[in-house]
Scaffold this motif. Structure first.
Motif, short mmCIF file in Angstrom:
data_model
loop_
_atom_site.label_atom_id
_atom_site.label_comp_id
_atom_site.label_asym_id
_atom_site.label_seq_id
_atom_site.Cartn_x
_atom_site.Cartn_y
_atom_site.Cartn_z
N GLY A 156 2.75 -10.73 -3.02
CA GLY A 156 4.05 -10.20 -2.61
C GLY A 156 4.03 -8.70 -2.46
O GLY A 156 4.53 -8.15 -1.46
N LEU A 157 3.44 -8.00 -3.42
CA LEU A 157 3.36 -6.54 -3.34
C LEU A 157 2.44 -6.10 -2.20
O LEU A 157 2.69 -5.09 -1.54
N SER A 158 1.39 -6.88 -1.95
CA SER A 158 0.53 -6.59 -0.81
C SER A 158 1.32 -6.68 0.49
O SER A 158 1.17 -5.83 1.38
N ALA A 159 2.17 -7.69 0.59
CA ALA A 159 2.98 -7.86 1.79
C ALA A 159 3.88 -6.65 2.02
O ALA A 159 3.95 -6.11 3.12
N LEU A 160 4.55 -6.23 0.97
CA LEU A 160 5.45 -5.08 1.06
C LEU A 160 4.70 -3.80 1.42
O LEU A 160 5.07 -3.08 2.36
N LYS A 161 3.65 -3.51 0.66
CA LYS A 161 2.94 -2.25 0.84
C LYS A 161 2.25 -2.17 2.20
O LYS A 161 2.34 -1.16 2.91
N PHE A 162 1.55 -3.21 2.58
CA PHE A 162 0.79 -3.19 3.83
C PHE A 162 1.72 -3.07 5.03
O PHE A 162 1.44 -2.32 5.97
N PHE A 163 2.82 -3.81 5.01
CA PHE A 163 3.74 -3.82 6.14
C PHE A 163 4.29 -2.42 6.40
O PHE A 163 4.46 -2.01 7.55
N ILE A 164 4.54 -1.68 5.33
CA ILE A 164 5.08 -0.33 5.47
C ILE A 164 3.99 0.68 5.83
O ILE A 164 4.16 1.52 6.71
N ILE A 165 2.84 0.58 5.17
CA ILE A 165 1.79 1.59 5.37
C ILE A 165 1.11 1.45 6.72
O ILE A 165 0.63 2.44 7.28
N LYS A 166 1.06 0.26 7.29
CA LYS A 166 0.34 0.07 8.55
C LYS A 166 1.00 0.81 9.72
O LYS A 166 0.38 1.02 10.76
N VAL A 167 2.26 1.20 9.55
CA VAL A 167 2.98 1.94 10.59
C VAL A 167 2.72 3.43 10.42
O VAL A 167 2.80 3.95 9.30
N GLN A 168 2.39 4.12 11.49
CA GLN A 168 2.19 5.57 11.40
C GLN A 168 3.43 6.21 10.79
O GLN A 168 4.56 5.86 11.14
N PRO A 169 3.24 7.15 9.86
CA PRO A 169 4.38 7.70 9.12
C PRO A 169 5.50 8.24 10.00
O PRO A 169 6.68 8.08 9.67
N GLN A 170 5.16 8.88 11.11
CA GLN A 170 6.18 9.54 11.94
C GLN A 170 7.13 8.55 12.62
O GLN A 170 8.20 8.92 13.07
N LYS A 171 6.75 7.28 12.68
CA LYS A 171 7.56 6.31 13.40
C LYS A 171 8.64 5.71 12.49
O LYS A 171 8.39 5.38 11.34
N ARG A 172 9.85 5.59 13.03
CA ARG A 172 10.89 4.84 12.34
C ARG A 172 10.49 3.37 12.37
O ARG A 172 9.85 2.91 13.31
N MET A 173 10.86 2.62 11.36
CA MET A 173 10.42 1.23 11.31
C MET A 173 11.49 0.32 10.72
O MET A 173 12.43 0.77 10.06
N THR A 174 11.33 -0.95 11.00
CA THR A 174 12.19 -1.99 10.41
C THR A 174 11.33 -2.89 9.54
O THR A 174 10.31 -3.40 10.00
N PHE A 175 11.74 -3.06 8.29
CA PHE A 175 10.98 -3.90 7.38
C PHE A 175 11.61 -5.29 7.33
O PHE A 175 12.80 -5.44 7.04
N ASP A 176 10.80 -6.31 7.60
CA ASP A 176 11.26 -7.69 7.57
C ASP A 176 10.49 -8.44 6.47
O ASP A 176 9.29 -8.71 6.63
N PRO A 177 11.13 -8.77 5.35
CA PRO A 177 10.43 -9.41 4.23
C PRO A 177 9.71 -10.71 4.62
O PRO A 177 8.59 -10.96 4.18
#
Length: 649
Positions: free
Chosen positions: A497-518
């Motif tokens: 579960g924590l891998s899912a959360l962390k990877f989904f957020i970190i894989k996006v380049q920091p400068q980009k706005r993003m939408t997190f979908d659990p």
């Protein structure tokens, strides 16, 4: 010397011998060969055409022939539209693999003698950590881990914003409406408990404000404002634009649009006058401001309440940090740092770095750096945020003597950090050249934006619980953990579960706005953390089945290498340089995407080539060796992102 350097040296020698061109080896352009062509590295030959007076294809053929003869590691070549694709021989890749497959620290760089500080998280003590904080925390932690792997000594810090009017709002709400409740008596986590009073203050304030809006004083304030034709025209333009966007959003989401929400009166009371009302008319506002003044004056009763409620929040923060696997080397508190920086302003004023206006306020002129005039000290001698930041940077340098400072802060503060860094540069701070703002875009949920004061924020704890719940549902559906104890199952589910959360957020380049979908984050087939973990688990399963019968020494007799085997080894070879690149760019997304690509290629390799039942003992040994190297690299790469790798899933 790396294979890249070897080829560059060979090309430099070749163009000198063939065309009389003197070129430093490091200037030779070399890139990985595109997957659709045969080869490992591609040489760009166009820079040589003018001096050689030949077409790119001819140069490619001549250089390829020279390198195949002169560089023993090059076993073949081909030329495609003027690009020279070079094939590195199997012996080189096999020797490389043999040298790294047992190295669990492969990819890490030796100490470089430099120290870097990474500031991240830095929450307010009036509310719990939320989704926005999670992106900040994960970027900060992974950046710190990557810098450590690149050879830096890393210091991890945060500034806790533990003072100010927002803190007093939650304190006042507890004092007025709390009836002596505590986290212990309510069973609430400390930061959630305090945050609920921040929301309660806003609710009570809105009740008070709405009643005042209908009063004679409120309507008179509105009438006076309407007499300002320029202000009204500006407001009407803003209202029309807001209504247009809201109507479009409502149409997309199938919701009702109400034009009555976009009137001059609502705009005035919602956007124009709210702060004025709080500061000049609100009874709650006056009490909160009085509490802040009492805090600054050292009132014992207020300080005791402040210390107690902050203590509740810190306990809650620590629990959340523990869940996320995050820790800090030092905490700085705004209650201690808010007076810092004034001495630097006084000293800079004497040197002509700052200037003073007639009202006594102090400013810095940064127009020559394409910025602006910036206030650094108010006319009453009180500091502003940049004053504190100047002092805090100086304090940190005294504490740790760092060469670099990295600030992980959302992109809405871009201008602030441009001003801060330029000011520190002009003050001659020894670390000024090593300042970096790791700016990142905000995070939304599929449901939209969040607002702390309105209680619509997604708490970090709730989000962690949700992704772990999604992971648990996936595990139950697949029924792969039933043979394990309940405690073992829960540990693995938490890791996934924590891998899912962390990877989904970190894989996006920091400068980009993003939408997190659990739900999307736990997909076992997508570009997700669990997908990468599954590749590692697959290797562990293979190695367990081969236990006792592994003869890695037999791998030397294996050949020729399959294309996917060469591709996997090439990816492993690039890993140390990728860590260095991620450290220099302060961008962990490259590591995340590398891990995904490596996992994807391993899954393809596993599907296409038998390992335990390979066609020969040498092939089995080689593929087990390759599998071990992939697993080690995946574990290292994911650990740099703060992600643990389970043995089973």
């Amino acid at each position: 010397m790396t294979i890249i350097q070897t080829i560059q040296e060979g090309v430099a020698q070749a163009v000198k011998a063939l065309y009389g061109i003197e070129m430093p080896a490091e200037k030779v352009t070399l890139t990985p060969t595109r997957k659709e062509f045969e080869g490992d590295y591609t040489v760009v030959v166009f820079p040589f055409t003018k001096a050689a007076r030949k077409k790119p294809d001819q140069i490619g053929e001549e250089l390829g022939a020279y390198l195949a003869d002169a560089v023993q590691e090059v076993s073949g070549f081909n030329v495609i539209k003027g690009f020279l694709n070079l094939v590195v021989n199997d012996a080189y890749w096999s020797a490389f693999l043999e040298g790294i497959y047992q190295d669990k620290g492969y990819g890490r760089h030796p100490a470089n003698g430099q120290k870097v500080m990474v500031e991240f998280s830095s929450p307010n003590t009036n509310k719990p950590l939320h989704l926005g904080h999670i992106r900040n925390i994960l970027l900060g932690w992974s950046t710190a881990q990557i810098l450590d792997a690149a050879g830096y000594e890393v210091v991890k810090v945060q500034v806790v914003n533990d003072r100010g009017i927002a803190i007093c709002k939650s304190m006042l709400a507890w004092q007025e409406y709390g009836n002596g409740a505590t986290p212990a008596t309510t069973g609430k986590k400390g930061d959630h408990f305090v945050g609920s009073f921040y929301v309660l203050f806003e609710q009570k304030f809105q009740e008070e404000y709405k009643a005042w809006q209908q009063s004679e004083a409120g309507q008179e304030a509105f009438s006076q404002w309407k007499r300002d034709e320029k202000a009204v025209a500006k407001a009407e333009k803003a209202i029309a634009e807001a209504a247009r966007k809201a109507e479009g959003k409502a149409e997309r989401e199938g919701k009702t649009f109400d034009p009555a929400d976009f009137t001059l009166e609502k705009h005035f009371f919602g956007s124009v006058f709210k702060n004025t009302y709080f500061n000049a008319h609100s009874a709650l506002g006056q009490k909160a401001k009085a509490m802040l003044l009492a805090w600054e004056a050292g009132d014992k009763e207020v300080l005791t309440l402040w210390s107690t409620m902050n203590g509740w929040v810190y306990e809650g923060f620590d629990q959340t940090y523990a869940k996320l696997g995050v820790s800090f080397d030092k905490l700085y508190f705004e209650s201690n740092t808010y007076l810092l920086g004034k001495d630097a302003i006084t000293e800079g004023l004497g040197k002509g770095i700052f200037y003073q206006k007639a009202d006594g306020s102090v400013w810095i002129d940064l127009t020559d750096a394409k910025l602006d005039h910036k206030l650094v000290l108010r006319s009453d001698g009180t500091s502003v945020y940049i004053t504190q930041d100047i002092g805090t940077a100086q304090e940190r340098y005294k504490d740790f003597g760092v060469d670099k400072m990295v600030y992980v802060v959302a992109d809405e503060q871009d201008y602030h950090f441009q001003v801060l860094f330029e000011t520190l540069k002009r003050l001659g701070e020894p670390y000024a050249a090593g300042l970096h703002h790791l700016s990142y875009g905000m995070v939304d949920l599929p449901s939209g934006k969040m607002k702390s004061r309105e209680g619509t924020v997604v708490d970090a704890d709730d989000l962690v619980a949700e992704v772990v719940s999604e992971a648990r549902a996936n595990a139950q559906e697949r029924d792969t953990l039933s043979a394990l104890s309940k405690a073992e199952q829960e540990e693995i589910i938490s890791q996934v579960g924590l891998s899912a959360l962390k990877f989904f957020i970190i894989k996006v380049q920091p400068q980009k706005r993003m939408t997190f979908d659990p739900k999307e984050s736990v997909d076992m087939q997508g570009q997700t953390g669990p997908y990468v973990q599954n590749a590692y688990v697959r290797v562990q399963s293979v190695l367990r089945k081969a236990a006792g019968g592994v003869d890695f020494g037999g791998a030397k007799a294996y050949g020729p290498l399959a294309n996917i085997e060469r591709e996997l080894i090439g990816q492993l070879y690039a890993f140390p340089a990728l860590i260095q690149e991620a450290a220099e760019s302060y961008d962990p997304s490259g590591i995340a995407n590398f891990c995904y690509d490596l996992a994807k290629n391993y899954h393809r390799f596993y599907h296409d080539h038998s390992i335990l039942n390979a066609e020969s003992a040498a092939a089995k040994s080689f593929r087990l060796m390759l599998s071990q190297a992939v697993a080690n690299t995946l574990r290292t790469g994911m650990n740099l992102l703060g992600i643990e790798m389970p043995e089973r899933m």
